[in-house]
Design an enzyme around this catalytic site. Structure first.
Site, PDB file in Angstrom:
ATOM      1  N   GLN A 130     127.927  82.408 102.520  1.00 12.54           N
ATOM      2  CA  GLN A 130     128.417  82.223 103.903  1.00 12.54           C
ATOM      3  C   GLN A 130     128.284  80.767 104.343  1.00 12.54           C
ATOM      4  OE1 GLN A 130     129.977  84.505 105.481  1.00 12.54           O
ATOM      5  NE2 GLN A 130     129.321  86.426 104.556  1.00 12.54           N
ATOM      6  N   LYS A 144     135.642  84.408  99.987  1.00  7.57           N
ATOM      7  CA  LYS A 144     135.177  84.078 101.342  1.00  7.57           C
ATOM      8  C   LYS A 144     135.576  82.655 101.737  1.00  7.57           C
ATOM      9  CE  LYS A 144     131.075  87.063 101.018  1.00  7.57           C
ATOM     10  NZ  LYS A 144     131.336  88.219 101.870  1.00  7.57           N
ATOM     11  N   CYS A 159     125.458  95.188 104.374  1.00  5.98           N
ATOM     12  CA  CYS A 159     124.721  94.943 103.116  1.00  5.98           C
ATOM     13  C   CYS A 159     123.408  94.195 103.387  1.00  5.98           C
ATOM     14  CB  CYS A 159     125.560  94.180 102.096  1.00  5.98           C
ATOM     15  SG  CYS A 159     127.009  95.075 101.571  1.00  5.98           S
TER      16      CYS A 159
HETATM   17  N1  PLP Z   1     125.530  86.827 100.038  1.00  7.50           N
HETATM   18  C1  PLP Z   1     125.942  86.847 101.306  1.00  7.50           C
HETATM   19  C2  PLP Z   1     125.169  86.107 102.344  1.00  7.50           C
HETATM   20  C3  PLP Z   1     127.084  87.574 101.653  1.00  7.50           C
HETATM   21  O1  PLP Z   1     127.487  87.606 102.924  1.00  7.50           O
HETATM   22  C4  PLP Z   1     127.787  88.251 100.633  1.00  7.50           C
HETATM   23  C5  PLP Z   1     128.979  89.060 100.965  1.00  7.50           C
HETATM   24  O2  PLP Z   1     129.146  89.516 102.066  1.00  7.50           O
HETATM   25  C6  PLP Z   1     127.311  88.178  99.321  1.00  7.50           C
HETATM   26  C7  PLP Z   1     126.178  87.448  99.057  1.00  7.50           C
HETATM   27  C8  PLP Z   1     127.991  88.893  98.213  1.00  7.50           C
HETATM   28  O3  PLP Z   1     129.280  88.438  98.018  1.00  7.50           O
HETATM   29  P1  PLP Z   1     130.223  89.189  96.982  1.00  7.50           P
HETATM   30  O4  PLP Z   1     130.341  90.607  97.458  1.00  7.50           O
HETATM   31  O5  PLP Z   1     131.491  88.437  97.037  1.00  7.50           O
HETATM   32  O6  PLP Z   1     129.542  89.110  95.655  1.00  7.50           O
END
Ligand code: PLP
Length: 419
Positions: A216, A239, A377
Site C-alpha cells: 500500500q 495495486k 484481511c
Molecule cells: N499487504 C498489504 C498491506 C495489502 O493491503 C495487501 C492486499 O490487500 C497485501 C499485502 C497482499 O496483496 P496481494 O493480495 O496482491 O498479494
C-alpha cells in the site's frame, strides 16, 4: 496513452489535471446499478489506465512469445521487453542491481518466498518472528507456516490506540530469539504511514533482517530501497495500476545469492541431470516456469505511466482527497473512523453505529459506490480494535472530489434512515 503524453496531464492546473487523468481510465465511465460508478476500493486493486490495457493487447498482437528460450526474433523481442521491465522496476525502487528484482505472482507470494527460502533454514525451536498488530494476513500467515514447521512462533508488536506503531514496545519485542521482522509500510485498514526507516534501523542494529510490505506504499509515494536499508520489500502490480497476477520481491543481492530455490522447474536451473541439478543465479533461481510475460511487461508500462504523471503530484492530489474525506466523514452522525495516526495516506476505514459493515457496503453499492467491507484481511487488527468488521473507502490518482461528496451524501442518508 503513451508515457510521453502524460506530462500534458499536468498542464491545466499547473500541477495535476484530474479530468485528464480520469479520462485515461475507461472503467470510470461505466455505471453500477444504473448510477455512475464511484470506485473507492483502490486499496484492494487499482483500476487500469488505457496505456496499461493497450500495452497488454499490443504485446499479445505484436511481441508475444515465450522468453529466454527462443533463438528466433520474436522470442528475443519478448525477452528484451521482459528484461526491460525488470530494469524499470529496479529503477522505480532505486535498487542497486537488476538481479535484486524477482518476479512472482503477488506480494503474498513474495512473502512466502522469503519465509520459505530465506527464513526457514535459519529458524529453530523457540525462535521468534516479529510482526505488528496492523499487518495484512499476507505478512502473518506465511511466517506462521514456517514457524509451525520449525517449532518457532510469530509474535506481534502492539499498536497505540491512535493506530500507530509503538516504537518503544517494538524495540522491546526485538529480543535475542527474534530471527525476522515483518512490517507494513502503510496499513491497509488504518492508512497509517509507518516510520519504516526508523523501524528498519532499529532492527538492523540488533542484527534482525527486515521485510517491508510495501503493497500500500509504492503507489502513493516514492520509495528508495537503498535509502530504506531493509533486507526485502514486496509489492503487487495490481495495486499500482498494473495487471493482476504479477508481484515483485526486492531482496539484497547477498541474501538472494545465498538462498536456496523454493520451487523447481524450468528456467531456474543451470544444469539438470538425474545425478543432481545445479541452479541459476538470482533472480532466475526463484522464477521456476513460464512467468506472466505480458503482465510483467504491462507492469513496466504502469510504472512508466505513474512516473510520467509524477508520484509527488499524485501524492499531493491524494492528500487533498484524504483531507476532504476526513472532513466530510466527521459530519456523519454515528460514524467512527478507525485510528487517528499523525501520518495517513489514501484510505479511511470506518464503522457506522447500528449498521453492520456488510449492510453498509450493500447500501452504498446500490448508489453505485464501491467500498470494501469486512476485515480487509486484517483480522488480528480488527480484534485489537474490538470490532468484527469495518467499511473502507480508498483513493487513487483518479479519485475526484465529486466522488467523495457522493460518498458523504450517501452515508448521511444511510445514517439518518437506517440507524
Ligand atoms: N499487504 C498489504 C498491506 C495489502 O493491503 C495487501 C492486499 O490487500 C497485501 C499485502 C497482499 O496483496 P496481494 O493480495 O496482491 O498479494
Amino acid at each position: 496513452m503513451s508515457a510521453a503524453a502524460a506530462p500534458k496531464m499536468l498542464a491545466r492546473s499547473g500541477a495535476f489535471d484530474l479530468d485528464a487523468v480520469r479520462a485515461q481510465f475507461p472503467i470510470l465511465g461505466t455505471t453500477a446499478h444504473g448510477r455512475p460508478l464511484v470506485y473507492l476500493d483502490s486499496a484492494a486493486s487499482a483500476q487500469k489506465p488505457r496505456a496499461v490495457i493497450e500495452a497488454l493487447t499490443h504485446f499479445y498482437e505484436h511481441d508475444y512469445a515465450n522468453i529466454h528460450r527462443g533463438v528466433y526474433e520474436l522470442s528475443q523481442r519478448a525477452s528484451a521487453l521482459h528484461d526491460a521491465a525488470r530494469r524499470k522496476v529496479q529503477h522505480f525502487l532505486g535498487a542497486a542491481d537488476w538481479r535484486e528484482i524477482v518476479f512472482v505472482r503477488n506480494a503474498t507470494e513474495a512473502v512466502n518466498l522469503v519465509a520459505q527460502s530465506f527464513l526457514a533454514p535459519r529458524l529453530g525451536p523457540g525462535d521468534e518472528i516479529l510482526v505488528t498488530e496492523m499487518e495484512h494476513h499476507a505478512n502473518i500467515v506465511p511466517w506462521q507456516l514456517v514457524a509451525a514447521r520449525c517449532g518457532a512462533k510469530v509474535v506481534a508488536a502492539p499498536i497505540t490506540d491512535a493506530g500507530e506503531l509503538d516504537l518503544a514496545a517494538l524495540a522491546e519485542r526485538l529480543g535475542p530469539r527474534t530471527r525476522m521482522l515483518g512490517v507494513v509500510w502503510v496499513s491497509n485498514v488504518l492508512g497509517t504511514v509507518n516510520p519504516v526507516e526508523e523501524v528498519v534501523a532499529l532492527a538492523r542494529r540488533r542484527g534482525v533482517p527486515v521485510l517491508v510490505d510495501a503493497a500500500q506504499a509504492v503507489q502513493h509515494f516514492p520509495v528508495d530501497v537503498r535509502a530504506l536499508g531493509a533486507d526485502f520489500l514486496v509489492f503487487s502490480a495490481h495495486k499500482i495500476y498494473g495487471p493482476s497476477g504479477v508481484g515483485v520481491l526486492w531482496g539484497r543481492l547477498e541474501h538472494l545469492a545465498a538462498m536456496p530455490p523454493w520451487q523447481g522447474g524450468g528456467d531456474m536451473i543451470e544444469r539438470v541431470a538425474f545425478e543432481g541439478t545445479t541452479f541459476a543465479e538470482p533472480p532466475f533461481r526463484f522464477e521456476a516456469g513460464t512467468p506472466d510475460i505480458a503482465g510483467i511487461h504491462a507492469l513496466g508500462v504502469a510504472l512508466d505511466w505513474l512516473q510520467a504523471l509524477g508520484l509527488e503530484a499524485v501524492a499531493a492530489h491524494e492528500a487533498s482527497i484524504l483531507a476532504q474525506a476526513e472532513a466530510a466523514l466527521a459530519e456523519i452522525p454515528g460514524l467512527r473512523v478507525l485510528g487517528a495516526p499523525r501520518k495517513r495516506t489514501s484510505l479511511l476505514s470506518f464503522t457506522l453505529d447500528g449498521v453492520h459493515a456488510q449492510d453498509l457496503g450493500t447500501l452504498l453499492d446500490l448508489e453505485g459506490i464501491a467500498v470494501r467491507t469486512g476485515h480487509h484481511c486484517a483480522m488480528p487488527l480488527h480484534a485489537r480494535l474490538g470490532i468484527p468488521a469495518s467499511a473502507r473507502a480508498s483513493f487513487a490518482a483518479y479519485t475526484s472530489p465529486a466522488e467523495i461528496e457522493a460518498l458523504a451524501r450517501a452515508l448521511q442518508r444511510i445514517a439518518t434512515r437506517w440507524r
